[in-house]
Design a protein around this motif. Structure first.
Motif, PDB file in Angstrom:
ATOM      1  N   PHE A  35     -12.489  44.844  83.754  1.00 53.71           N
ATOM      2  CA  PHE A  35     -14.046  45.074  83.355  1.00 53.71           C
ATOM      3  C   PHE A  35     -14.707  45.648  84.705  1.00 53.71           C
ATOM      4  CE2 PHE A  35     -18.415  43.815  82.660  1.00 53.71           C
ATOM      5  CZ  PHE A  35     -18.408  43.749  81.375  1.00 53.71           C
ATOM      6  N   CYS A  36     -15.310  46.754  84.282  1.00 50.18           N
ATOM      7  CA  CYS A  36     -16.153  47.448  85.553  1.00 50.18           C
ATOM      8  C   CYS A  36     -17.575  47.202  85.096  1.00 50.18           C
ATOM      9  CB  CYS A  36     -15.792  48.874  85.268  1.00 50.18           C
ATOM     10  SG  CYS A  36     -14.007  49.157  85.521  1.00 50.18           S
ATOM     11  N   SER A  42     -24.510  44.896  81.950  1.00 50.83           N
ATOM     12  CA  SER A  42     -23.157  44.731  82.010  1.00 50.83           C
ATOM     13  C   SER A  42     -22.801  43.045  82.065  1.00 50.83           C
ATOM     14  CB  SER A  42     -22.417  45.476  82.957  1.00 50.83           C
ATOM     15  OG  SER A  42     -23.127  44.962  84.415  1.00 50.83           O
ATOM     16  N   LEU A  46     -19.874  40.743  80.000  1.00 53.17           N
ATOM     17  CA  LEU A  46     -19.132  40.130  80.546  1.00 53.17           C
ATOM     18  C   LEU A  46     -18.730  38.624  80.215  1.00 53.17           C
ATOM     19  CD1 LEU A  46     -16.825  39.769  82.729  1.00 53.17           C
ATOM     20  CD2 LEU A  46     -18.346  39.445  84.453  1.00 53.17           C
ATOM     21  N   HIS A  50     -15.928  36.573  78.214  1.00 58.31           N
ATOM     22  CA  HIS A  50     -15.293  35.337  78.762  1.00 58.31           C
ATOM     23  C   HIS A  50     -15.379  34.587  78.037  1.00 58.31           C
ATOM     24  CE1 HIS A  50     -15.616  31.795  81.587  1.00 58.31           C
ATOM     25  NE2 HIS A  50     -14.640  32.594  82.317  1.00 58.31           N
ATOM     26  N   ASP A  64     -10.426  40.564  85.056  1.00 63.51           N
ATOM     27  CA  ASP A  64     -10.710  41.062  86.410  1.00 63.51           C
ATOM     28  C   ASP A  64     -11.846  41.810  86.379  1.00 63.51           C
ATOM     29  OD1 ASP A  64      -8.372  40.331  88.827  1.00 63.51           O
ATOM     30  OD2 ASP A  64      -7.871  39.978  86.784  1.00 63.51           O
ATOM     31  N   VAL A  65     -12.842  41.696  87.423  1.00 64.16           N
ATOM     32  CA  VAL A  65     -14.207  42.357  87.494  1.00 64.16           C
ATOM     33  C   VAL A  65     -14.192  43.491  88.546  1.00 64.16           C
ATOM     34  CG1 VAL A  65     -16.466  42.310  87.584  1.00 64.16           C
ATOM     35  CG2 VAL A  65     -15.351  40.574  86.465  1.00 64.16           C
ATOM     36  N   HIS A  67     -16.484  46.077  90.857  1.00 61.45           N
ATOM     37  CA  HIS A  67     -17.908  46.315  90.844  1.00 61.45           C
ATOM     38  C   HIS A  67     -18.068  47.213  92.379  1.00 61.45           C
ATOM     39  CE1 HIS A  67     -18.536  43.608  93.966  1.00 61.45           C
ATOM     40  NE2 HIS A  67     -17.448  42.561  93.745  1.00 61.45           N
ATOM     41  N   ILE A  85     -23.629  41.461  89.222  1.00 63.91           N
ATOM     42  CA  ILE A  85     -22.465  41.056  88.734  1.00 63.91           C
ATOM     43  C   ILE A  85     -21.366  40.227  89.588  1.00 63.91           C
ATOM     44  CG2 ILE A  85     -21.123  42.984  88.683  1.00 63.91           C
ATOM     45  CD1 ILE A  85     -20.225  42.627  85.699  1.00 63.91           C
ATOM     46  N   ALA A  89     -20.009  36.843  88.385  1.00 67.68           N
ATOM     47  CA  ALA A  89     -18.361  36.918  88.041  1.00 67.68           C
ATOM     48  C   ALA A  89     -17.755  35.939  88.711  1.00 67.68           C
ATOM     49  CB  ALA A  89     -18.044  38.299  88.093  1.00 67.68           C
ATOM     50  N   THR A  97     -12.921  39.367  91.657  1.00 67.97           N
ATOM     51  CA  THR A  97     -13.400  40.535  91.726  1.00 67.97           C
ATOM     52  C   THR A  97     -13.004  41.471  92.626  1.00 67.97           C
ATOM     53  OG1 THR A  97     -14.881  39.772  93.394  1.00 67.97           O
ATOM     54  CG2 THR A  97     -15.737  39.336  91.056  1.00 67.97           C
TER      55      THR A  97
END
Length: 354
Positions: A35-36, A42, A46, A50, A64-65, A67, A85, A89, A97
């Motif tokens: 996940f970007c 955003s 997310l 989740h 997985d994030v 950023h 984020i 996150a 992240t």
């Protein structure tokens, strides 16, 4: 939460919560999502993904994030402001992240089969997309193809759109916002005239929640699987289609001679920190200005009659006169290199010398 929104804003969100029909005979593997994201828009998606993971572990296996790094702000650029984020996150959701400023030379250290990019700001290259079994998805806060680009929410308001909505599209391997539209707010879209003086923050909240719900629906109905069905409708109508270019300093510039009071007032509400120049060339940031509804000369002297620009009115108030004769009272301003919000007397002094 929805109940915290103003009633008028809440009605926009509720109007968008219609059923969407998707169909796919194939069954996807449990999703391992990269996940970007970056901002509040955003974060809404997310959080929803989740929640779907917790509700249906067989649908989403991992998230997985990714950023971007924080930006330096303030005098001397000494303060680093992280993207929102990051902490949401990591601290609120307990997700892993990854901080990157470019995809060049970077390979995700975790297995993934779907990329989701929401208000990310970086182009996801084919190398990353091709490594994902199910490619990539993007949540975009406009009715594509209208307002492709990095600032659709601001331009929705600046261009006085009467309708707006959310689009879920696939990530295109070569261009921003040119993927297949697999879900979109149904016609005619969300009406914006129900909320007076709508701000970017309010519209972000409404469209963020609408986009999050739509994204989860797409995942649950597995509309990202091939063959893809194009659900776009806006481009087939006679509605305007414009580009939502990046907001720059020039969008905030007030040209005295050619400005219109209503336009300046709108830009002030949408963008803030408008600016103009003094006769000596110094830049003045208009920190707090408010439209006054009396398009008439501010001063009685003949050489000021009808002239647009910065001036002092009969009550010794600092005002900005626009090209159509409207006036905006300046309650706070900052002169270039001066203390924030304390430039009023400096501007008056400069005006009295001309």
């Amino acid at each position: 939460m929805l109940w915290r929104l103003p009633v008028s804003v809440r009605s926009l969100y509720i109007a968008n919560c219609r059923s969407y029909s998707y169909s796919s005979k194939a069954v996807a593997d449990p999703l391992k999502i990269l996940f970007c994201g970056s901002d509040e828009f955003s974060i809404a998606s997310l959080e929803a993904v989740h929640a779907a993971k917790l509700e249906e572990p067989q649908l989403v296996e991992s998230i997985d994030v990714v950023h971007r790094p924080g930006k330096r702000t303030g005098r001397g650029l000494k303060v680093v402001r992280d993207v929102p984020i990051k902490h949401f996150a990591k601290d609120d959701l307990g997700l892993t992240t990854h901080e990157i400023d470019t995809f060049t030379g970077w390979t995700p250290p975790v297995p993934y089969n779907l990329v989701i990019a929401v208000s990310f700001g970086l182009f996801v290259p084919p190398r990353i997309l091709c490594a994902a079994k199910y490619g990539g998805l993007n949540v975009h806060p406009s009715l594509l193809p209208d307002l492709r680009g990095p600032a659709p929410i601001h331009h929705t308001l600046l261009k006085k759109r009467k309708m707006t909505g959310v689009t879920i599209q696939t990530l295109h391997p070569k261009h921003f916002d040119h993927g297949t539209i697999i879900a979109q707010t149904p016609p005619p879209g969300l009406p914006l005239d129900v909320v007076p003086e709508l701000t970017p923050a309010k519209l972000t909240s409404v469209l963020g929640k609408a986009g999050a719900k739509m994204l989860v629906d797409v995942l649950k109905n597995q509309a990202f699987l091939h063959p893809l069905r194009d659900h776009g409708w806006y481009g087939s109508t006679d509605n305007p289609i414009d580009h939502a270019e990046k907001i720059t300093k020039q969008h905030r510039f007030v040209d005295h001679d050619n400005s219109i009071g209503e336009d300046v007032d709108r830009r002030n509400r949408v963008l803030g920190n408008l600016w103009c120049t003094l006769p000596n060339g110094k830049r003045v940031i208009l920190d707090d200005i408010r439209l006054s509804n009396f398009p008439k000369p501010s001063r009685q002297e003949d050489d000021y009659q009808g002239k647009p620009g910065l001036m002092i009115n009969a009550n010794d108030d600092l005002v900005l006169r626009t090209g159509d004769g409207c006036e905006l009272k300046i309650h706070a301003c900052t002169v270039e290199a001066g203390r924030r919000g304390e430039g009023g007397e400096t501007v008056k002094s400069a005006l009295k010398k001309t």
